[in-house]
Design an enzyme around this catalytic site. Structure first.
Site, PDB file in Angstrom:
ATOM      1  N   ASP A   1     -10.357  -8.399  12.220  1.00  0.00           N
ATOM      2  CA  ASP A   1     -10.358  -9.655  12.104  1.00  0.00           C
ATOM      3  C   ASP A   1     -11.441 -10.409  12.920  1.00  0.00           C
ATOM      4  OD1 ASP A   1      -9.440  -8.341  14.472  1.00  0.00           O
ATOM      5  OD2 ASP A   1      -7.434  -9.307  14.372  1.00  0.00           O
TER       6      ASP A   1
ATOM      7  N   ASP B   1       0.798  -1.161   0.006  1.00  0.00           N
ATOM      8  CA  ASP B   1       0.220   0.029   0.014  1.00  0.00           C
ATOM      9  C   ASP B   1       0.824   1.074   0.025  1.00  0.00           C
ATOM     10  OD1 ASP B   1      -2.612  -0.596  -0.465  1.00  0.00           O
ATOM     11  OD2 ASP B   1      -3.333   0.009   1.689  1.00  0.00           O
TER      12      ASP B   1
ATOM     13  N   ASP C   1       1.331 -10.636   8.823  1.00  0.00           N
ATOM     14  CA  ASP C   1       1.746  -9.101   9.039  1.00  0.00           C
ATOM     15  C   ASP C   1       3.278  -9.046   8.495  1.00  0.00           C
ATOM     16  OD1 ASP C   1      -0.689  -8.488   9.947  1.00  0.00           O
ATOM     17  OD2 ASP C   1      -0.074  -8.172  12.106  1.00  0.00           O
TER      18      ASP C   1
ATOM     19  N   ASP D   1       5.907  -7.930   9.515  1.00  0.00           N
ATOM     20  CA  ASP D   1       6.856  -8.388  10.804  1.00  0.00           C
ATOM     21  C   ASP D   1       6.658  -9.516  11.195  1.00  0.00           C
ATOM     22  OD1 ASP D   1       4.632  -7.743  12.142  1.00  0.00           O
ATOM     23  OD2 ASP D   1       5.522  -6.439  13.485  1.00  0.00           O
TER      24      ASP D   1
END
Length: 392
Positions: A307, A157, A204, A206
């Site tokens: 979520d 993004d 994610d 990370d």
């Protein structure tokens, strides 16, 4: 596909059985890992479970006796102060009862054999916005190396040229969008609309995947009603605010300790919810069925807790989830107190927004056993106030 001789308990204790690595050796536990060894849990003894249940029942009985005594003997003329205090104590007792219900008997589940080959079309999605290369590179590299065969997609993004080049050099595909509405949920929905896949792992930026992320989860999709297979979160930045050693005199000369509340969530609360077929999708470290997401109109983007919101919609539509208590990824926990508070504020706002605006409608398609755990979740954030700014 499911091996009946590999039935395991989801425990409330610290002993876990690790899967051997490819060379037959057992992995070394992280110094302060949530799940030492990272493997499946060892069976819990019946005696320990019964003793925990006995303590919980005694606590509830004492709470009821205390609250009754307060009503009969201590609520005097100053009801303007004594009654609100009693209501607060009642709230705590109700919370204890709901948590006791959720965690009464952590489930036994059949563990499928690792999947080395599959006919499913599998993808790994890594949404990213502004993460630096030292965070994103190992995540993408580990995802590309996963087995069985799959495609890895970096969903950028931030529309950064270096991310496109890095993805190509590692063998991953690159997807960007012109508009950036609805943050991560919108980013993933945009990618799913373009891809022809059966299941996708979502990580994610990370969170670095272990080699077993796909092989140890794809077997659960033999059940055609499974929409989400969720695994725990564990963290490798042991120098974070939540792992700091010697924070006070009490911890001196002790091992690093974690104040991370996710220990309780992933060790006990998620397994307890799984018993009632109500485990959360946590947004990362999970594998999801694309058809299920498409059936409910995509990942929910009306709240910041997309979520949990999506999971409730899946349950309302008749889908189910599975929680696998095996560490298959490791990521970064908030490193400072201010980052931790911002994260908690986001979850608190999203959970309470769901409670006020979405619960009556979404509860319609859920069983009573699923509704109770999802009613408990927002109440957690009513324990106290969460601030967006804290002192480091």
């Amino acid at each position: 596909m499911f091996a009946t001789d590999r039935e395991v308990d989801v425990p409330q204790r610290h002993a876990f059985r690790a899967r051997p690595t490819s060379d037959g050796q057992m992995p070394e536990p992280a110094e302060d890992s949530l799940f030492p060894g990272g493997g499946l849990p060892a069976p819990e003894t019946l005696e320990r479970r019964r003793s925990i249940q006995l303590v919980a029942v005694l606590a509830l009985v004492v709470s009821v006796v205390y609250l009754t005594w307060r009503v009969c003997f201590t609520l005097g003329g100053d009801l303007w102060i004594s009654l609100p205090l009693w209501i607060l104590e009642l709230y705590v007792a109700v919370g204890l009862g709901l948590f006791t219900f959720s965690l009464w008997n952590l489930d036994r589940q059949l563990v499928p054999e690792p999947v080395r080959q599959t006919d499913l079309r599998v993808g790994v999605l890594i949404p990213t916005y502004n993460e630096p290369i030292e965070v994103l590179f190992p995540t993408v590299a580990a995802a590309v190396a996963l087995e069985p065969g799959h495609e890895t997609y970096v969903l950028d993004d931030g529309q950064r040229l270096w991310v496109r080049a890095m993805a190509a050099s590692l063998g991953a595909s690159y997807i960007a969008r012109e508009e950036h509405t609805h943050a991560k949920a919108g980013n993933v929905n945009h990618a799913l609309a373009q891809l022809d896949l059966d299941v996708v792992a979502i990580l994610d930026a990370d969170h670095i995947a272990d080699g077993g992320l796909l092989t140890n989860t794809l077997g659960y999709f033999e059940d055609p009603r499974v929409a989400v297979v969720q695994t725990p979160q564990d963290f490798y930045n042991l120098d974070s605010f939540e792992h700091s050693k010697n924070r006070s005199w009490f911890w001196r000369a002790r091992r690093p300790v974690s104040f991370n509340e996710q220990r309780l969530f992933y060790r006990a609360i998620q397994p307890g919810k799984n018993r009632w077929k109500a485990a959360f999708w946590c947004g990362t470290n999970a594998v999801v069925r694309v058809r299920a997401i498409a059936e409910i109109g995509g990942i929910a983007d009306e709240t910041v807790t997309e979520d949990m919101h999506t999971t409730m919609r899946l349950y309302s539509a008749g889908w189910r989830s599975v929680y696998v208590p095996e560490i298959l990824t490791r990521g970064l926990v908030p490193s400072t107190l201010s980052a931790y508070c911002k994260q908690q504020l986001k979850w608190a706002c999203g959970s309470l927004e769901l409670l006020l605006n979405e619960y009556p409608r979404l509860f319609a398609g859920m069983t009573w056993w699923q509704r109770l755990p999802y009613f408990v979740a927002p109440l957690y954030f009513l324990r106290g106030f969460f601030c967006s700014r804290c002192i480091d």
